[in-house]
Design a protein around this motif. Structure first.
Motif, PDB file in Angstrom:
ATOM      1  N   ASP A   1     -34.773  28.052  36.491  1.00 59.18           N
ATOM      2  CA  ASP A   1     -35.856  28.833  36.554  1.00 59.18           C
ATOM      3  C   ASP A   1     -36.085  29.887  35.246  1.00 59.18           C
ATOM      4  O   ASP A   1     -36.996  30.311  35.040  1.00 59.18           O
ATOM      5  N   GLU A   2     -34.859  29.984  34.597  1.00 61.28           N
ATOM      6  CA  GLU A   2     -34.923  30.697  33.399  1.00 61.28           C
ATOM      7  C   GLU A   2     -34.302  29.973  32.314  1.00 61.28           C
ATOM      8  O   GLU A   2     -33.207  30.544  31.592  1.00 61.28           O
TER       9      GLU A   2
ATOM     10  N   SER B   1     -40.227  29.801  28.784  1.00 64.17           N
ATOM     11  CA  SER B   1     -40.768  30.983  28.931  1.00 64.17           C
ATOM     12  C   SER B   1     -42.334  31.223  28.557  1.00 64.17           C
ATOM     13  O   SER B   1     -43.072  32.052  29.480  1.00 64.17           O
TER      14      SER B   1
ATOM     15  N   LYS C   1     -44.393  29.759  31.833  1.00 64.18           N
ATOM     16  CA  LYS C   1     -43.964  30.843  33.097  1.00 64.18           C
ATOM     17  C   LYS C   1     -45.075  31.909  32.995  1.00 64.18           C
ATOM     18  O   LYS C   1     -45.416  32.509  34.160  1.00 64.18           O
TER      19      LYS C   1
ATOM     20  N   GLY D   1     -49.065  27.302  37.709  1.00 67.23           N
ATOM     21  CA  GLY D   1     -47.536  28.009  37.568  1.00 67.23           C
ATOM     22  C   GLY D   1     -46.697  27.103  36.862  1.00 67.23           C
ATOM     23  O   GLY D   1     -47.053  25.969  36.508  1.00 67.23           O
TER      24      GLY D   1
ATOM     25  N   ARG E   1     -42.443  26.440  37.364  1.00 68.42           N
ATOM     26  CA  ARG E   1     -41.002  27.014  37.695  1.00 68.42           C
ATOM     27  C   ARG E   1     -39.976  25.715  38.024  1.00 68.42           C
ATOM     28  O   ARG E   1     -40.470  24.378  37.614  1.00 68.42           O
ATOM     29  N   TRP E   2     -38.758  25.914  37.858  1.00 62.60           N
ATOM     30  CA  TRP E   2     -37.782  24.720  38.189  1.00 62.60           C
ATOM     31  C   TRP E   2     -37.767  23.865  37.068  1.00 62.60           C
ATOM     32  O   TRP E   2     -38.070  22.567  37.307  1.00 62.60           O
TER      33      TRP E   2
ATOM     34  N   TYR F   1     -40.977  20.069  34.940  1.00 62.93           N
ATOM     35  CA  TYR F   1     -40.895  21.047  36.206  1.00 62.93           C
ATOM     36  C   TYR F   1     -41.934  21.118  37.201  1.00 62.93           C
ATOM     37  O   TYR F   1     -42.520  20.094  37.010  1.00 62.93           O
TER      38      TYR F   1
ATOM     39  N   LYS G   1     -47.599  24.639  41.266  1.00 60.19           N
ATOM     40  CA  LYS G   1     -48.011  24.755  42.855  1.00 60.19           C
ATOM     41  C   LYS G   1     -49.293  24.465  42.856  1.00 60.19           C
ATOM     42  O   LYS G   1     -50.099  24.489  43.896  1.00 60.19           O
TER      43      LYS G   1
ATOM     44  N   TYR H   1     -44.153  25.352  45.213  1.00 58.16           N
ATOM     45  CA  TYR H   1     -43.993  24.518  43.995  1.00 58.16           C
ATOM     46  C   TYR H   1     -43.566  22.996  44.342  1.00 58.16           C
ATOM     47  O   TYR H   1     -42.488  22.803  44.278  1.00 58.16           O
TER      48      TYR H   1
END
Length: 449
Positions: free
Chosen positions: A101-102, A319, A322, A361, A363-364, A377, A380, A426
């Motif tokens: 996630d980061e 980054s 997100k 969005g 994430r992941w 990635y 959602k 997600y």
């Protein structure tokens, strides 16, 4: 959304990795053939890398075996004879997969050698093309200097038309949803498909007969669409799909295709070429986890993009994604093809565009490539079969255009759950435009301008 200025990368970056192309034959089904513009010309003057000689070799009906050397920067090799089929592609359903996630992703990323497959549907011949990094870098730099990756907007475009809804609404559905975040479907019918950038988004349907949606693609150049690889090729094989591409389609009645359609089919009349590509790894039957490579492109012979305009296309770090509001619009399959998918929008209308008004969005992030960028990635926004290949895009300020421009940063590839509970947000996966995607995209667009 906060205004952000993000310059598209200089030539030290790259954009579409090892790819395989399918040359299809498209014919206009509308009288609105677009006029030639300056974008019809290659970016580099004087053909320094002998791309015209390459195109001649790619059009050979009886190509020789072995590697043909065009010059020290460019080689081409005949691989196999392919097959065109009228069967419809199917949106994959993949199990949930963990991700980061980061993630840290460095930039800029140096240009890399572009290795891609080209399949000519007129001759049914498939080739491997290898363009060395210094040639890719020269082309990339030219595209950056001339703002050819920042999109092309019509004169009446004033900015972001996709303001997100303030919150998700709830709907009760009697059937089990697939790719619906939190178990409900918030998609809305989009009726303004002649408005930019929606008119760059194109329905893929059968060449004749049933006109329900198979996939979606987006114009990112005058002849160039980005989509999912599984929309144009059966993974791991030399089987390619015929299709009809209709930008800004709005139903099935009179006037529903304001920009015309282009058709890939066997034995076209007149005999014209167009091209599809996918990553070479997507084509390799021995490659593991081929969904990492599920992104492709079509080059149509008709310059529909000169009429519709086109979106910008760029790699953006995890980054950045997100912290940016992004959107998805696509053409869902209404189950009119006989498939039992069970998650089309309520009251689904054939050949109509739908979209979740909420932020997709990001994430992941998962599946690192050679440059350390995640290739996929999760998002959602609500979607279903037919949305395959549809754009995930955001708006960013372009100094060249003097306004916020839409930028495609990923395409939809899979649904991740058969039953998405109200705790699953997600639930769908996209394939990113990474630096390696840009490498091959600029090579492709310069060859087939």
């Amino acid at each position: 959304m906060k205004r952000r200025t993000h310059h598209l990368w200089r030539s030290t970056l790259s954009l579409l990795g090892t790819v395989g192309l399918l040359a299809g034959s498209f014919s206009m089904t509308s009288s609105s053939a677009s006029a030639q513009t300056n974008s019809a010309q290659p970016c580099l003057t004087g053909d320094p890398f002998q791309l015209n000689a390459l195109k001649t070799k790619l059009s050979q009906a009886n190509p020789p075996s072995g590697v043909q050397r065009v010059n020290r920067n460019l080689t081409v090799e005949f691989i196999t004879t392919g097959v065109l089929t009228s069967e419809a592609p199917t949106m994959p359903v993949e199990p949930l997969e963990t991700g980061d996630d980061e993630p840290y992703e460095r930039e800029p990323v140096p240009a890399a050698t572009a290795t891609f497959r080209v399949f000519n549907t007129l001759t049914l011949k498939e080739f491997r093309v290898v363009m060395q990094a210094n040639a890719v870098s020269s082309i990339r730099d030219c595209y950056e200097r001339n703002n050819l990756l920042s999109g092309n907007a019509p004169s009446d475009y004033s900015g972001n038309i996709d303001a997100p809804a303030p919150q998700r609404s709830k709907q009760s559905e009697v059937f089990t949803p697939f790719g619906w975040s939190n178990g409900d479907d918030n998609r809305q019918l989009k009726t303004n498909t002649s408005q930019y950038p929606l008119r760059t988004i194109s329905q893929f349907s059968r060449v004749s007969g049933n006109q329900d949606s198979n996939c979606t693609g987006t114009f990112v150049g005058p002849r160039h669409l980005i989509t999912a690889a599984h929309c144009i090729n059966r993974v791991g094989t030399n089987v390619w799909f015929t299709t009809k591409v209709t930008p800004g389609r709005n139903g099935t009645g009179s006037g529903s295709a304001p920009y015309g359609s282009s058709v890939i089919t066997l034995n076209p009349s007149p005999p014209v070429e167009s091209w599809y590509w996918t990553f070479e790894e997507w084509r390799d039957p021995n490659q593991s986890n081929r969904r990492r490579w599920d992104i492709g492109m079509i080059v149509v012979p008709d310059r529909l993009g000169d009429t519709t305009s086109w979106m910008g296309v760029a790699p953006r770090t995890a980054s950045y994604l997100k912290n940016t509001t992004s959107y998805n619009r696509g053409y869902p399959n209404c189950n009119g093809d006989g498939a039992t998918r069970g998650n089309a929008p309520a009251g689904c209308q054939v050949a109509r565009m739908y979209g979740d008004p909420n932020d997709c969005g990001a994430r992941w992030f998962k599946n690192l490539d050679g440059a350390g960028w995640s290739m996929r990635y999760d998002v959602k926004c609500d979607l279903s079969a037919g949305h395959s290949g549809s754009p995930v895009y955001h708006y960013e300020y372009s100094a060249h255009h003097g306004k916020d421009m839409p930028v495609l940063s990923a395409v939809v590839i899979t649904e991740e759950c058969f039953t998405c509970s109200n705790l699953n947000s997600y639930v769908n996966t996209v394939r990113r435009v990474t630096p390696s995607v840009i490498d091959n995209f600029v090579a492709l667009r310069e060859i087939f301008n």
